[in-house]
Design an enzyme around this catalytic site. Structure first.
Site, PDB file in Angstrom:
ATOM      1  N   LYS A   1       0.446  -1.181   0.338  1.00  0.00           N
ATOM      2  CA  LYS A   1      -0.241   0.381   0.474  1.00  0.00           C
ATOM      3  C   LYS A   1       1.106   1.057  -0.394  1.00  0.00           C
ATOM      4  O   LYS A   1       2.301   1.702  -0.113  1.00  0.00           O
ATOM      5  CB  LYS A   1      -0.538  -0.292   1.136  1.00  0.00           C
ATOM      6  CG  LYS A   1      -1.610  -1.829   0.918  1.00  0.00           C
ATOM      7  CD  LYS A   1      -2.741  -1.628   2.313  1.00  0.00           C
ATOM      8  CE  LYS A   1      -3.485  -2.579   1.778  1.00  0.00           C
ATOM      9  NZ  LYS A   1      -4.574  -2.658   2.946  1.00  0.00           N
TER      10      LYS A   1
ATOM     11  N   HIS B   1      -8.450  -3.123  -5.955  1.00  0.00           N
ATOM     12  CA  HIS B   1      -8.689  -3.289  -4.863  1.00  0.00           C
ATOM     13  C   HIS B   1     -10.078  -2.293  -3.555  1.00  0.00           C
ATOM     14  O   HIS B   1      -9.892  -1.628  -4.364  1.00  0.00           O
ATOM     15  CB  HIS B   1      -6.996  -2.949  -4.407  1.00  0.00           C
ATOM     16  CG  HIS B   1      -6.935  -3.418  -2.841  1.00  0.00           C
ATOM     17  ND1 HIS B   1      -7.034  -2.663  -1.684  1.00  0.00           N
ATOM     18  CD2 HIS B   1      -6.142  -3.895  -1.928  1.00  0.00           C
ATOM     19  CE1 HIS B   1      -7.082  -2.720  -0.347  1.00  0.00           C
ATOM     20  NE2 HIS B   1      -6.409  -4.361  -1.390  1.00  0.00           N
TER      21      HIS B   1
ATOM     22  N   GLU C   1      -9.404  -0.490  -1.251  1.00  0.00           N
ATOM     23  CA  GLU C   1      -8.868   1.047  -1.349  1.00  0.00           C
ATOM     24  C   GLU C   1      -9.279   1.880  -2.340  1.00  0.00           C
ATOM     25  O   GLU C   1      -9.799   2.767  -2.117  1.00  0.00           O
ATOM     26  CB  GLU C   1      -7.644   0.959  -0.647  1.00  0.00           C
ATOM     27  CG  GLU C   1      -8.042   0.411   0.597  1.00  0.00           C
ATOM     28  CD  GLU C   1      -6.346  -0.194   1.353  1.00  0.00           C
ATOM     29  OE1 GLU C   1      -5.551  -0.391   0.575  1.00  0.00           O
ATOM     30  OE2 GLU C   1      -6.683  -0.774   2.409  1.00  0.00           O
TER      31      GLU C   1
HETATM   32  P1  13P Z   1      -4.564  -6.742   5.487  1.00  0.00           P
HETATM   33  O1  13P Z   1      -3.702  -7.684   5.156  1.00  0.00           O
HETATM   34  O2  13P Z   1      -3.420  -5.320   6.450  1.00  0.00           O
HETATM   35  O3  13P Z   1      -5.385  -6.541   6.686  1.00  0.00           O
HETATM   36  O4  13P Z   1      -4.453  -6.160   3.822  1.00  0.00           O
HETATM   37  C1  13P Z   1      -5.092  -7.089   3.302  1.00  0.00           C
HETATM   38  C2  13P Z   1      -5.449  -6.098   2.040  1.00  0.00           C
HETATM   39  O5  13P Z   1      -5.448  -5.073   1.577  1.00  0.00           O
HETATM   40  C3  13P Z   1      -3.942  -6.754   0.639  1.00  0.00           C
HETATM   41  O6  13P Z   1      -4.025  -6.069  -0.594  1.00  0.00           O
END
Ligand code: 13P
Length: 246
Positions: free
Chosen positions: A9, A93, A95
């Site tokens: 990220k 994704h 997000e």
């Molecule tokens: P986390 O492992 O921090 O929950 O995030 C998962 C994710 O969005 C991977 O793309």
């Protein structure tokens, strides 16, 4: 072969990324029987392109735009990512969908653009908590998949899919492996229906609060063909533990 992917990220500058890769390489054991992928921020791609040369670790991007070039301020295209040795691109994704407002139509265009460039997309799908509570999980996943794969049904073998329930991302509360397996089976059946000539190269990954402590529970199931790891991928030690969780 199962795929263990790190989605950093918006974390790590170039210096931190270099240190991480050096450490991770020192922790790697056998790599012939699993695929390892790092998806850093765009700014670290060039440095990692050089560092990962002749290593078993593959490089991917977290996003792209669907045009090859042009007046699209702030965007990055699949050909640019290919030049940086990216083999994979995370598309859709949660997000991107929920913070940046990406819709299924845009995600579909991005998938097409990746495929045209020979890059392998990891298409993310997943339901929100209110959708799960309303018993809508399978309906939401089906809609996301049908719209994302519209017009490219014959190319599903060139795409991996990550099931990432939105409520499990970054919350410390993963899906139970059994719940994940039932969604993975549903996704496999659906893509077989969408593309009856599917060879079976599409892997279904699980993502959402995967940690070294719970990864083996997921990887016990053959339906879990890989993991997409956020927070726990930020330390090379914990990511390496997840890589060797099966
Ligand atoms: P986390 O492992 O921090 O929950 O995030 C998962 C994710 O969005 C991977 O793309």
């Amino acid at each position: 072969m199962r795929l263990i992917a790190a989605n950093w990220k918006m974390n790590k500058g170039i210096h931190e990324a270099q240190e991480y890769i050096r450490k991770l390489l020192s922790l790697l054991k056998t790599t012939e029987d699993r695929e390892i992928l790092i998806c850093p921020p765009f700014t670290a791609l060039c440095e990692l392109k050089n560092l990962l040369k002749e290593t078993p670790i593959k490089l991917g991007a977290q996003n792209c735009y669907y045009k090859k070039s042009g007046a699209f301020t702030g965007e990055i295209s699949p050909p640019m990512l290919k030049e940086l040795n990216c083999e994979y691109i995370i598309v859709g994704h949660s997000e991107r969908r929920h913070i940046f407002g990406e819709d299924d139509e845009l995600i579909n265009k991005k998938l097409i653009a990746c495929l045209e460039e020979g890059l392998r997309p990891i298409l993310c799908v997943g339901e929100r908590l209110e959708e799960r509570s309303a018993g809508m999980t399978f309906k939401v996943i089906e809609t996301q998949l049908r719209l994302a794969l519209s017009g490219i049904e014959d190319y599903t073998d060139s795409i991996d899919i990550a099931y990432e329930p939105v409520w499990a991302i970054g919350t410390g509360v993963p899906a139970t492996p059994e719940d994940a397996v039932s969604v993975h089976r549903f996704i496999k059946d659906l893509i077989r229906e969408i593309n009856p000539s599917l060879k079976g190269d599409t892997r279904i990954l699980y993502g959402g609060s995967v940690k070294p402590s719970n990864a083996p529970e997921f990887m016990k199931f053959e339906e879990i063909e890989g993991l997409l790891v956020g927070g726990a991928s930020l330390e090379p030690e914990s990511f390496a533990q997840i890589v060797y969780s099966f």
